[in-house]
Design an enzyme around this catalytic site. Structure first.
Site, PDB file in Angstrom:
ATOM      1  N   SER A 151     -55.334 -12.370 -49.884  1.00  0.00           N
ATOM      2  CA  SER A 151     -56.816 -12.294 -49.535  1.00  0.00           C
ATOM      3  C   SER A 151     -57.234 -10.697 -49.642  1.00  0.00           C
ATOM      4  CB  SER A 151     -56.994 -12.429 -48.304  1.00  0.00           C
ATOM      5  OG  SER A 151     -58.184 -12.699 -47.806  1.00  0.00           O
ATOM      6  N   ASP A 189     -59.367 -23.108 -50.480  1.00  0.00           N
ATOM      7  CA  ASP A 189     -59.914 -21.824 -49.643  1.00  0.00           C
ATOM      8  C   ASP A 189     -61.015 -21.235 -50.071  1.00  0.00           C
ATOM      9  OD1 ASP A 189     -59.345 -19.369 -48.808  1.00  0.00           O
ATOM     10  OD2 ASP A 189     -57.476 -18.764 -49.894  1.00  0.00           O
TER      11      ASP A 189
END
Length: 159
Positions: free
Chosen positions: A93, A147
């Protein structure tokens, strides 16, 4: 250890004998300063490689550049202790975005630097993406279709 108290950037730098590699690992968003860095999607000139003539995510770039001196120092120290080791940059991330920018800085000194990132948001514009592809010949960006983070910020901003 990567530990920026101001921006909350954190990670680890270490040597793994099993694959003779020096790893630069960033963790993802975990604290309030990280959550402030994430949405700072304004673009800024990418000055690390002026010849790129491209722009990157301002928040990610500021966080990475702030941590970079300690990263370069620790990688150089480990490289003197393990001269045959490959350098690998990775993260998840927010950490993956930082790993991408860090790999671009490391490839200047260690041309065979590898990048493995997971769930990375977009880091730079189309020019950055194309330029990074010419500098890093061993880069992997792993994402999951459902995602939302790898699709941020919107396509019109960064790639």
């Amino acid at each position: 250890m990567i530990d920026d108290q101001v921006l909350g950037t954190a990670g680890y730098i270490g040597y793994l004998p099993a694959d003779d590699s020096i790893y630069v690992i960033y963790r993802g968003s975990e604290n309030i300063p990280n959550w402030i860095t994430d949405p700072d999607t304004a673009k800024t000139p990418y000055t690390a490689w002026p010849e790129c003539n491209c722009e990157v995510h301002q928040g990610f770039y500021f966080a990475e550049q702030n941590a970079l001196p300690q990263v370069l120092e620790q990688v150089a120290l480990l490289k003197t202790q393990h001269p045959t080791a490959r350098v690998k940059s990775t993260g998840h991330s927010l950490g993956a975005a930082l790993a991408t920018l860090t790999a671009m800085d490391l490839v200047k000194y260690y041309p065979d630097t590898q990048l493995y990132n997971y769930g990375s948001p977009r880091v730079g514009d189309a020019a950055f993406s194309a330029f990074a592809g010419t500098k890093m010949t061993d880069a992997w960006r792993v994402t999951h279709l459902k995602d939302p983070v790898p699709h941020l910020p919107g396509k019109g901003n960064l790639l």
